[in-house]
Scaffold this motif. Structure first.
Motif, PDB file in Angstrom:
ATOM      1  N   ARG A 183       3.997 -10.124  -1.626  1.00  0.00           N
ATOM      2  CA  ARG A 183       2.932  -9.149  -1.915  1.00  0.00           C
ATOM      3  C   ARG A 183       2.424  -8.511  -0.633  1.00  0.00           C
ATOM      4  NH1 ARG A 183       0.606 -12.575  -5.981  1.00  0.00           N
ATOM      5  NH2 ARG A 183      -1.027 -13.215  -4.526  1.00  0.00           N
ATOM      6  N   ARG A 184       2.267  -9.317   0.403  1.00  0.00           N
ATOM      7  CA  ARG A 184       1.802  -8.765   1.674  1.00  0.00           C
ATOM      8  C   ARG A 184       2.823  -7.780   2.230  1.00  0.00           C
ATOM      9  NH1 ARG A 184      -0.058 -14.135   2.347  1.00  0.00           N
ATOM     10  NH2 ARG A 184       1.814 -14.709   3.538  1.00  0.00           N
ATOM     11  N   THR A 185       4.100  -8.102   2.112  1.00  0.00           N
ATOM     12  CA  THR A 185       5.153  -7.209   2.595  1.00  0.00           C
ATOM     13  C   THR A 185       5.153  -5.888   1.837  1.00  0.00           C
ATOM     14  OG1 THR A 185       6.542  -9.095   3.227  1.00  0.00           O
ATOM     15  CG2 THR A 185       7.651  -6.967   2.914  1.00  0.00           C
ATOM     16  N   LEU A 186       4.816  -5.948   0.550  1.00  0.00           N
ATOM     17  CA  LEU A 186       4.871  -4.764  -0.308  1.00  0.00           C
ATOM     18  C   LEU A 186       3.545  -4.024  -0.384  1.00  0.00           C
ATOM     19  CD1 LEU A 186       6.976  -6.252  -3.251  1.00  0.00           C
ATOM     20  CD2 LEU A 186       7.771  -4.784  -1.384  1.00  0.00           C
ATOM     21  N   THR A 187       2.565  -4.446   0.415  1.00  0.00           N
ATOM     22  CA  THR A 187       1.265  -3.771   0.425  1.00  0.00           C
ATOM     23  C   THR A 187       1.266  -2.632   1.444  1.00  0.00           C
ATOM     24  OG1 THR A 187       0.094  -5.792  -0.221  1.00  0.00           O
ATOM     25  CG2 THR A 187      -1.215  -4.043   0.787  1.00  0.00           C
ATOM     26  N   PRO A 188       1.068  -1.389   1.021  1.00  0.00           N
ATOM     27  CA  PRO A 188       1.070  -0.257   1.964  1.00  0.00           C
ATOM     28  C   PRO A 188      -0.067  -0.379   2.974  1.00  0.00           C
ATOM     29  CG  PRO A 188       1.299   0.502  -0.301  1.00  0.00           C
ATOM     30  CD  PRO A 188       0.911  -0.941  -0.378  1.00  0.00           C
ATOM     31  N   ASP A 189       0.164   0.146   4.175  1.00  0.00           N
ATOM     32  CA  ASP A 189      -0.846   0.096   5.237  1.00  0.00           C
ATOM     33  C   ASP A 189      -1.376   1.486   5.550  1.00  0.00           C
ATOM     34  OD1 ASP A 189       1.351   1.180   6.425  1.00  0.00           O
ATOM     35  OD2 ASP A 189       1.467  -0.256   8.089  1.00  0.00           O
ATOM     36  N   TYR A 190      -1.327   2.373   4.569  1.00  0.00           N
ATOM     37  CA  TYR A 190      -1.810   3.742   4.761  1.00  0.00           C
ATOM     38  C   TYR A 190      -2.513   4.193   3.486  1.00  0.00           C
ATOM     39  CZ  TYR A 190       2.518   4.538   2.204  1.00  0.00           C
ATOM     40  OH  TYR A 190       3.516   4.486   1.266  1.00  0.00           O
ATOM     41  N   ILE A 191      -3.230   5.289   3.580  1.00  0.00           N
ATOM     42  CA  ILE A 191      -3.980   5.808   2.436  1.00  0.00           C
ATOM     43  C   ILE A 191      -3.022   6.373   1.391  1.00  0.00           C
ATOM     44  CG2 ILE A 191      -5.621   7.596   1.701  1.00  0.00           C
ATOM     45  CD1 ILE A 191      -6.980   7.338   4.386  1.00  0.00           C
ATOM     46  N   ILE A 192      -3.271   6.067   0.142  1.00  0.00           N
ATOM     47  CA  ILE A 192      -2.436   6.601  -0.919  1.00  0.00           C
ATOM     48  C   ILE A 192      -2.487   8.135  -0.908  1.00  0.00           C
ATOM     49  CG2 ILE A 192      -4.263   6.607  -2.703  1.00  0.00           C
ATOM     50  CD1 ILE A 192      -2.085   5.657  -4.689  1.00  0.00           C
ATOM     51  N   GLY A 193      -1.330   8.754  -1.083  1.00  0.00           N
ATOM     52  CA  GLY A 193      -1.244  10.211  -0.999  1.00  0.00           C
ATOM     53  C   GLY A 193      -0.791  10.699   0.359  1.00  0.00           C
ATOM     54  N   CYS A 194      -0.858   9.829   1.385  1.00  0.00           N
ATOM     55  CA  CYS A 194      -0.377  10.217   2.713  1.00  0.00           C
ATOM     56  C   CYS A 194       1.114  10.536   2.642  1.00  0.00           C
ATOM     57  CB  CYS A 194      -0.639   9.089   3.704  1.00  0.00           C
ATOM     58  SG  CYS A 194      -0.106   9.433   5.385  1.00  0.00           S
ATOM     59  N   LYS A 195       1.829   9.761   1.854  1.00  0.00           N
ATOM     60  CA  LYS A 195       3.187  10.099   1.481  1.00  0.00           C
ATOM     61  C   LYS A 195       3.286   9.952  -0.030  1.00  0.00           C
ATOM     62  CE  LYS A 195       5.280   7.038   4.005  1.00  0.00           C
ATOM     63  NZ  LYS A 195       6.369   6.206   4.607  1.00  0.00           N
ATOM     64  N   ARG A 196       4.371  10.317  -0.581  1.00  0.00           N
ATOM     65  CA  ARG A 196       4.521  10.394  -2.030  1.00  0.00           C
ATOM     66  C   ARG A 196       4.257   9.050  -2.710  1.00  0.00           C
ATOM     67  NH1 ARG A 196      10.151  12.466  -4.805  1.00  0.00           N
ATOM     68  NH2 ARG A 196       9.510  12.406  -6.998  1.00  0.00           N
ATOM     69  N   ALA A 197       3.278   9.009  -3.589  1.00  0.00           N
ATOM     70  CA  ALA A 197       3.057   7.827  -4.423  1.00  0.00           C
ATOM     71  C   ALA A 197       4.092   7.833  -5.541  1.00  0.00           C
ATOM     72  CB  ALA A 197       1.649   7.833  -4.997  1.00  0.00           C
ATOM     73  N   ILE A 198       4.498   6.646  -5.989  1.00  0.00           N
ATOM     74  CA  ILE A 198       5.608   6.546  -6.939  1.00  0.00           C
ATOM     75  C   ILE A 198       5.148   5.817  -8.197  1.00  0.00           C
ATOM     76  CG2 ILE A 198       7.958   5.714  -7.273  1.00  0.00           C
ATOM     77  CD1 ILE A 198       8.300   5.821  -4.229  1.00  0.00           C
ATOM     78  N   PHE A 199       5.531   6.353  -9.339  1.00  0.00           N
ATOM     79  CA  PHE A 199       5.195   5.756 -10.627  1.00  0.00           C
ATOM     80  C   PHE A 199       6.349   4.871 -11.085  1.00  0.00           C
ATOM     81  CE2 PHE A 199       2.824   9.649 -10.214  1.00  0.00           C
ATOM     82  CZ  PHE A 199       1.581   9.358 -10.747  1.00  0.00           C
ATOM     83  N   SER A 200       6.080   3.589 -11.272  1.00  0.00           N
ATOM     84  CA  SER A 200       7.126   2.680 -11.744  1.00  0.00           C
ATOM     85  C   SER A 200       6.495   1.421 -12.330  1.00  0.00           C
ATOM     86  CB  SER A 200       8.072   2.293 -10.605  1.00  0.00           C
ATOM     87  OG  SER A 200       9.031   1.356 -11.054  1.00  0.00           O
ATOM     88  N   ASP A 201       7.087   0.945 -13.425  1.00  0.00           N
ATOM     89  CA  ASP A 201       6.690  -0.335 -14.001  1.00  0.00           C
ATOM     90  C   ASP A 201       7.754  -1.401 -13.761  1.00  0.00           C
ATOM     91  OD1 ASP A 201       4.350   0.812 -15.131  1.00  0.00           O
ATOM     92  OD2 ASP A 201       5.537   1.593 -16.798  1.00  0.00           O
ATOM     93  N   ALA A 202       8.915  -1.004 -13.230  1.00  0.00           N
ATOM     94  CA  ALA A 202      10.052  -1.920 -13.126  1.00  0.00           C
ATOM     95  C   ALA A 202      10.412  -2.312 -11.705  1.00  0.00           C
ATOM     96  CB  ALA A 202      11.280  -1.274 -13.795  1.00  0.00           C
TER      97      ALA A 202
END
Length: 507
Positions: free
Chosen positions: A289-308
């Protein structure tokens, strides 16, 4: 000169060369939509130059497993061609491609397309006031040239020492090798952009080992995709207003994402909370979870929609690696910390080139290509016209795309602007139009001012949203409805206009 006459041959220095009123490059959403609206406005003397053997643009080219749109289908479609029969909330590649084919056939656009006609060179002839166009199927001249070349059409590869010595299979998601069976293979996926987020869950159950190389963690938010029931589709067919209402609802929801960049960054908190909640729910391993946690503000680069995507990474046969790759060997990847990983297959999910190859082939009045200008700084006017390029228009040019809206909405705005410009030329006997440089300069200054405090520039990340020197790479830094207002009417006062009689005399 008239730009709505039948196709004709014009005498040039090299002899008889086919001449058309309007040449459009690309048969994707931009080119098909342009042709529909041009024909509705009475322009029949047009040709669409398409390098492939089928229409569809990026939706023809991308066939990787799980390929789908990240904008709901009701919004990612032409407003003039509603489709009540989408099978899911988010259209998948085969269905989107079939939709485009249907629109092209129903509006009699296919007869204007020249398949296998790759643009080789398009140069403005100042003496004769026309475009000289070379293609893989022969030469032609045109009064008007319109670029509808897509920006997601050419693969971008990382520079990896030793890649040419790799003896396994290596390919980009854009050029998916469907003959290569991934079952039981050790697969390295390089990149965590939108394409990788879609194909990783598809291949993860098949492979023996999946190594995902992540440079920075993307923001993943719920997609909430689902099948659309037959009863729902029946209601949409019977009640067209219902489909318009759904489209409007999705438009408002996606437009609302602009609050983060266009109003106040504090609006990011609900979106980031949603992303963190999804991460906590779908990834059990705290270290992962820590590895997959972004370190920047959402929207700074493309946010992605996914449930899988996140659940796929939390499987025993997946490793997420953040160490950079130092070297590729015949059967392995060596990381910068010295560790070596044996792999059979490398799949690049590293996105697309920022400047389409066609941009290198449009040569304007000053003998510079569109790519030359873009590399100096992203420049255009409304993403639809460029100073120094007479009788030239484009779709999704610099500052013609929005980070918070469907590309189709922006394309339709540009189509309306371009068609109105050509109607203005026809109705007023204009043979040549050219954007005034001072108009473009003022527009670019406005883009810089509005971008200065945007999340794209100050959100703590690097992405294709920004140039190497930290400027806005071409996103429109305002609301899409404001852009629609600006492009609703062709502003002839922003252009230098030359009567057709004068341009005819030069030929």
């Amino acid at each position: 000169m008239s730009i709505d006459t039948e196709t004709r041959a014009a005498e040039t220095d090299s002899g008889a060369v086919e001449h058309v009123g309007i040449a459009v490059v690309g048969a994707g959403f931009g080119g098909i939509g342009l042709a529909v609206k041009l024909r509705e406005a009475g322009f029949e003397d047009l040709v669409i130059l398409e390098r492939a053997d089928d229409l569809g643009g990026t939706w023809r080219a991308n066939t990787y497993p799980g390929c789908a749109c990240d904008v709901p289908s009701q919004l990612y479609s032409y407003s003039f061609a509603p489709n009540p029969d989408w099978s899911r909330t988010y259209g998948r590649q085969p269905e989107i491609l079939e939709y485009l084919r249907r629109v092209a056939h129903e509006h009699d656009v296919v007869r204007h397309i020249r398949f296998g006609a790759e643009l080789l060179d398009a140069r403005w002839d100042e003496e004769h006031s026309l475009w000289r166009v070379r293609t893989s199927r022969g030469d032609l001249t045109a009064d008007i040239l319109i670029s509808a070349a897509g920006i997601f059409a050419e693969a971008k590869y990382p520079e990896l020492p030793g890649l040419d010595r790799f003896e396994g299979k290596a390919f980009h998601s854009l050029h998916w090798d469907h003959e290569h069976d991934l079952t039981g293979k050790r697969v390295a996926v390089i990149g965590t952009g939108a394409s990788a987020v879609q194909f990783v869950p598809e291949i993860q159950p098949k492979v023996d080992r999946l190594l995902l190389f992540q440079r920075s963690a993307p923001w993943i938010v719920p997609r909430l995709d689902r099948p659309i029931l037959g009863l729902e589709r029946l209601l949409l067919r019977r009640i067209p207003l219902a489909q318009k209402a759904i489209r409007g609802g999705w438009y408002a929801a996606i437009e609302g994402f602009g609050l983060i960049s266009l109003v106040d960054k504090r609006f990011r908190h609900p979106y980031e909370a949603l992303g963190r909640l999804q991460l906590r729910r779908q990834v059990r391993n705290p270290r992962l979870r820590r590895t997959l946690t972004p370190d920047y503000i959402i929207g700074c680069k493309r946010a992605i929609f996914s449930d899988a995507y996140l659940p796929a990474l939390d499987q025993p046969n997946v490793d997420v690696l953040t160490e950079g790759i130092a070297e590729v060997r015949p059967h392995s990847l060596v990381l910068r910390d010295g560790t070596e990983h044996t792999v059979d297959t490398i799949i690049f999910g590293t996105g697309f080139t920022s400047i389409p190859s066609a941009y290198h082939r449009y040569i304007g009045r000053h003998k510079l290509s569109l790519a030359d200008l873009y590399q100096l700084e992203p420049q255009s006017y409304l993403g639809a016209a460029v100073a120094g390029f007479p009788n030239f228009f484009c779709t999704l040019g610099p500052f013609g795309a929005a980070g918070n809206q469907s590309a189709i909405y922006m394309i339709e705005s540009q189509i309306a602007y371009i068609v109105d410009a050509l109607k203005t030329m026809r109705d007023n006997g204009i043979g040549r139009i050219e954007l005034r440089p001072e108009v473009q300069d003022d527009f670019l200054d406005e883009m810089d001012r509005r971008s200065a405090d945007s999340v794209w520039l100050t959100g703590g990340c690097r992405s294709y949203y920004t140039t190497a020197d930290g400027r806005n790479a071409g996103l429109y830094p305002n609301w899409s409805f404001e852009y629609r207002r600006r492009t609703r009417r062709f502003d002839a006062e922003s252009y230098a206009l030359t009567p057709a009689a004068i341009t005819e005399m030069s030929r």
